[in-house]
Motif scaffolding. Structure first.
Motif, PDB file in Angstrom:
ATOM      1  N   TYR A 234       1.510  -2.589  -5.103  1.00 19.72           N
ATOM      2  CA  TYR A 234       2.638  -2.460  -4.171  1.00 19.72           C
ATOM      3  C   TYR A 234       2.204  -2.755  -2.741  1.00 19.72           C
ATOM      4  O   TYR A 234       2.921  -3.413  -1.976  1.00 19.72           O
ATOM      5  CB  TYR A 234       3.233  -1.053  -4.248  1.00 19.72           C
ATOM      6  N   SER A 235       1.026  -2.266  -2.359  1.00 21.72           N
ATOM      7  CA  SER A 235       0.517  -2.512  -1.014  1.00 21.72           C
ATOM      8  C   SER A 235       0.350  -4.001  -0.765  1.00 21.72           C
ATOM      9  O   SER A 235       0.687  -4.512   0.318  1.00 21.72           O
ATOM     10  CB  SER A 235      -0.817  -1.783  -0.822  1.00 21.72           C
ATOM     11  N   TYR A 236      -0.132  -4.706  -1.770  1.00 22.55           N
ATOM     12  CA  TYR A 236      -0.361  -6.146  -1.632  1.00 22.55           C
ATOM     13  C   TYR A 236       0.956  -6.919  -1.539  1.00 22.55           C
ATOM     14  O   TYR A 236       1.157  -7.714  -0.615  1.00 22.55           O
ATOM     15  CB  TYR A 236      -1.189  -6.658  -2.800  1.00 22.55           C
ATOM     16  N   ILE A 237       1.863  -6.694  -2.491  1.00 23.22           N
ATOM     17  CA  ILE A 237       3.091  -7.503  -2.521  1.00 23.22           C
ATOM     18  C   ILE A 237       4.106  -7.075  -1.460  1.00 23.22           C
ATOM     19  O   ILE A 237       4.964  -7.870  -1.069  1.00 23.22           O
ATOM     20  CB  ILE A 237       3.753  -7.501  -3.919  1.00 23.22           C
ATOM     21  N   ARG A 238       4.007  -5.832  -0.968  1.00 25.03           N
ATOM     22  CA  ARG A 238       4.895  -5.384   0.112  1.00 25.03           C
ATOM     23  C   ARG A 238       4.271  -5.635   1.487  1.00 25.03           C
ATOM     24  O   ARG A 238       4.935  -5.459   2.505  1.00 25.03           O
ATOM     25  CB  ARG A 238       5.209  -3.891  -0.041  1.00 25.03           C
ATOM     26  N   ASN A 239       2.990  -5.998   1.505  1.00 25.64           N
ATOM     27  CA  ASN A 239       2.278  -6.247   2.757  1.00 25.64           C
ATOM     28  C   ASN A 239       2.309  -5.025   3.677  1.00 25.64           C
ATOM     29  O   ASN A 239       2.491  -5.126   4.891  1.00 25.64           O
ATOM     30  CB  ASN A 239       2.879  -7.468   3.475  1.00 25.64           C
ATOM     31  N   LEU A 240       2.125  -3.843   3.060  1.00 24.16           N
ATOM     32  CA  LEU A 240       2.152  -2.572   3.787  1.00 24.16           C
ATOM     33  C   LEU A 240       0.957  -1.721   3.349  1.00 24.16           C
ATOM     34  O   LEU A 240       0.427  -1.918   2.252  1.00 24.16           O
ATOM     35  CB  LEU A 240       3.444  -1.803   3.482  1.00 24.16           C
ATOM     36  N   PRO A 241       0.530  -0.779   4.160  1.00 21.14           N
ATOM     37  CA  PRO A 241      -0.535   0.139   3.726  1.00 21.14           C
ATOM     38  C   PRO A 241      -0.094   0.922   2.495  1.00 21.14           C
ATOM     39  O   PRO A 241       1.098   1.223   2.312  1.00 21.14           O
ATOM     40  CB  PRO A 241      -0.719   1.063   4.932  1.00 21.14           C
ATOM     41  N   ALA A 242      -1.052   1.265   1.643  1.00 22.48           N
ATOM     42  CA  ALA A 242      -0.731   1.959   0.392  1.00 22.48           C
ATOM     43  C   ALA A 242      -0.072   3.317   0.635  1.00 22.48           C
ATOM     44  O   ALA A 242       0.656   3.817  -0.233  1.00 22.48           O
ATOM     45  CB  ALA A 242      -1.996   2.137  -0.448  1.00 22.48           C
TER      46      ALA A 242
END
Length: 528
Positions: A234-242
């Motif tokens: 999710y962090s990768y595909i949302r481009n947000l911190p975990a």
């Protein structure tokens, strides 16, 4: 918050969520569907090449035997697609979405090689067609589901629409490969059939190169208890911190639904046997069984909308107005369909939704087919009869209506069943719903393909009246029974379809208040 081309956001969404990574993953997983569209356009011409008939002994067969071979080469592919979708259910559930795509692509590549290398062994062609069908069936089952599971709700339709756009682009490639072969390669040369067969390897090879860069579905990871991996994806595909609140909400929505579904269906037992029993129980519940019926009926309306009949008869209409290069104009028709799909599914689907585009498309395509029926009934166009001025004039209008049909058809029942079926099912049933959708389309495609020649023989121009009327019925069905799903999260679909027990359990798990079901909800839940 809304933006052009997006649905209303389900909650305040950081702009980082709409990033290149989620687009790239969706484009990559849809690449395999180029092969699906390509086959629909290239195989008919390829197996009628003189060199194909000579190399595989068809020239020594009777006409009946030749027709049987052609039919078998088409039907074995359809059968492979049906069973490929079925068998990939086990892979989707046990191994995940990514590995299912890898397995399906590998099967397809093997089949494409077998279709390309034979010299005189017709059995290898049969084996290759079966394997390519198995591979495409698996890819058709997993691709929309994977994309739906990684997509932000506000652009889910656009990303899932890459599936249909890839199909149409593949069809265009197939049309123009045929055009190039017919105009540049001697039909007696084996290259005339071997090159189109080999081109199948290109999109499958590109998919094989891209898949290592694709992440596993975070929804499947959460379902398997791999929370840490899910947060990382999710962090990768949302481009947000975990640890971002938006990701925490994503995880909470999915886990809440998984827990409530398991409480109802398996009692918390995580074994595969318990999953199968629980999935059957869940599938028969109020608010869930209507989704399976909806998917089956949507693909029925898609199959009986007349696109196959347009493909079947358009060369005759093109020739009736003096268009001698029929292959060229068939390619133009394919380009219009592809352009319509790409434009709508890229820019408009999440703005206009699912229900009304289906209705507008169906009614418009029905008008086109009613005109074709009238033109054929009055002018009786043929490839050999002299062409009167009225025949040519009416044929030009008929050609225009065929092109309009291609553009309007591209954004209606042609692609929307795939998108709707990928987004409406509970998390626990995604491994089943994807194969079910793919099996439905292969089943109805097989039925219509088998029925169409006999329908033309017995009904003539009445075929178009039949299909146009089916489109009118499809639009009425869509108005009353197809819900608007744009912008909704997976967990919100339960409320939309009347699965109040699932919805209530999810709310209770989050400590939220449960409200009584309204009479409107009860009525809607009984409607398919």
């Amino acid at each position: 918050m809304t933006a052009f081309g997006r649905a209303t956001e389900d909650r305040p969404t950081p702009p980082e969520v709409y990033n290149w990574r989620v687009y790239a993953a969706s484009l990559a997983i849809s690449m395999g569907l180029l092969t699906y569209g390509y086959d629909s356009a290239f195989i008919g011409t390829t197996i009628t090449q003189k060199s194909f008939k000579s190399d595989f002994g068809l020239v020594n067969m009777t006409k009946v035997q030749q027709n049987a071979v052609s039919s078998n080469l088409t039907s074995i592919y359809s059968a492979g697609g049906f069973f490929g979708a079925f068998f990939m259910f086990f892979s989707m559930e046990l191994l995940g979405r990514k590995k299912t795509a890898v397995i399906s692509d590998a099967i397809f590549i093997l089949g494409a090689i077998l279709c390309t290398v034979p010299t005189h062994q017709l059995g290898l062609i049969y084996a290759g067609r079966l394997l390519t069908g198995l591979g495409v069936g698996g890819l058709a089952a997993v691709s929309p589901i994977y994309t739906s599971e990684i997509a932000p709700p506000a652009i889910r339709g656009r990303l899932t629409g890459f599936f249909e756009s890839s199909y149409q682009i593949g069809a265009v490639i197939g049309f123009w490969i045929n055009y190039g072969v017919v105009h540049n390669i001697n039909g007696n040369d084996s290259k005339a059939w071997r090159i189109p067969m080999a081109v199948q390897l290109i999109p499958a090879g590109l998919l094989a190169l891209m898949l290592p860069l694709v992440t596993e579905s975070p929804v499947w990871l959460l379902k398997k208890g791999r929370d840490e991996d899910a947060y990382r994806v999710y962090s990768y595909i949302r481009n947000l911190p975990a640890d971002h609140q938006y990701i925490a909400e994503d995880v909470s929505f999915v886990k809440g639904q998984i827990e409530s579904e398991r409480a109802i269906s398996t009692g918390g037992d995580l074994s595969f046997t318990a999953f199968l029993k629980g999935a059957l129980k869940l599938s028969l519940m109020k608010g869930v069984r209507n989704r399976f019926a909806l998917v089956f009926l949507m693909f029925m309306w898609q199959a009986w909308s007349g696109a196959a009949a347009i493909n079947y008869y358009s060369p005759t209409i093109f020739a009736s107005i003096g268009l001698t290069d029929v292959t060229f104009w068939t390619g133009i028709y394919g380009l219009i369909k592809a352009a319509g799909s790409i434009i709508f599914f890229t820019f408009f689907i999440d703005k206009f939704g699912r229900k009304w585009p289906w209705i507008v498309s169906s009614v418009s395509c029905a008008v086109c087919q009613y005109y074709l029926a009238g033109y054929i009934a009055v002018s009786k166009p043929s490839l050999t009869a002299p062409k009167s001025a009225s025949t040519v004039s009416g044929g030009k209008a008929a050609t225009a209506f065929i092109m309009i049909f291609g553009g309007m058809w591209s954004f209606g029942a042609n692609g929307l069943p795939w998108i709707i079926s990928s987004e409406i099912f509970p998390t626990s049933l995604r491994s089943i719903s994807g194969p079910f959708a793919a099996m439905s389309v292969w089943l109805w495609t097989f039925v219509v393909t088998k029925a169409l020649p006999s329908m033309f023989t017995s009904m003539g121009y009445g075929v178009y009246i039949f299909f146009a009327s089916a489109l009118i019925c499809a639009s009425v069905y869509a108005f009353f029974f197809i819900p608007e799903t744009k912008g909704l999260r997976i967990d919100q679909m339960d409320h939309l379809f009347g699965a109040t027990r699932l919805e209530n359990d999810a709310l209770v798990a989050k400590g939220e208040e449960v409200y009584p079901q309204t009479k409107e909800d009860e009525v809607r839940a009984e409607v398919v």
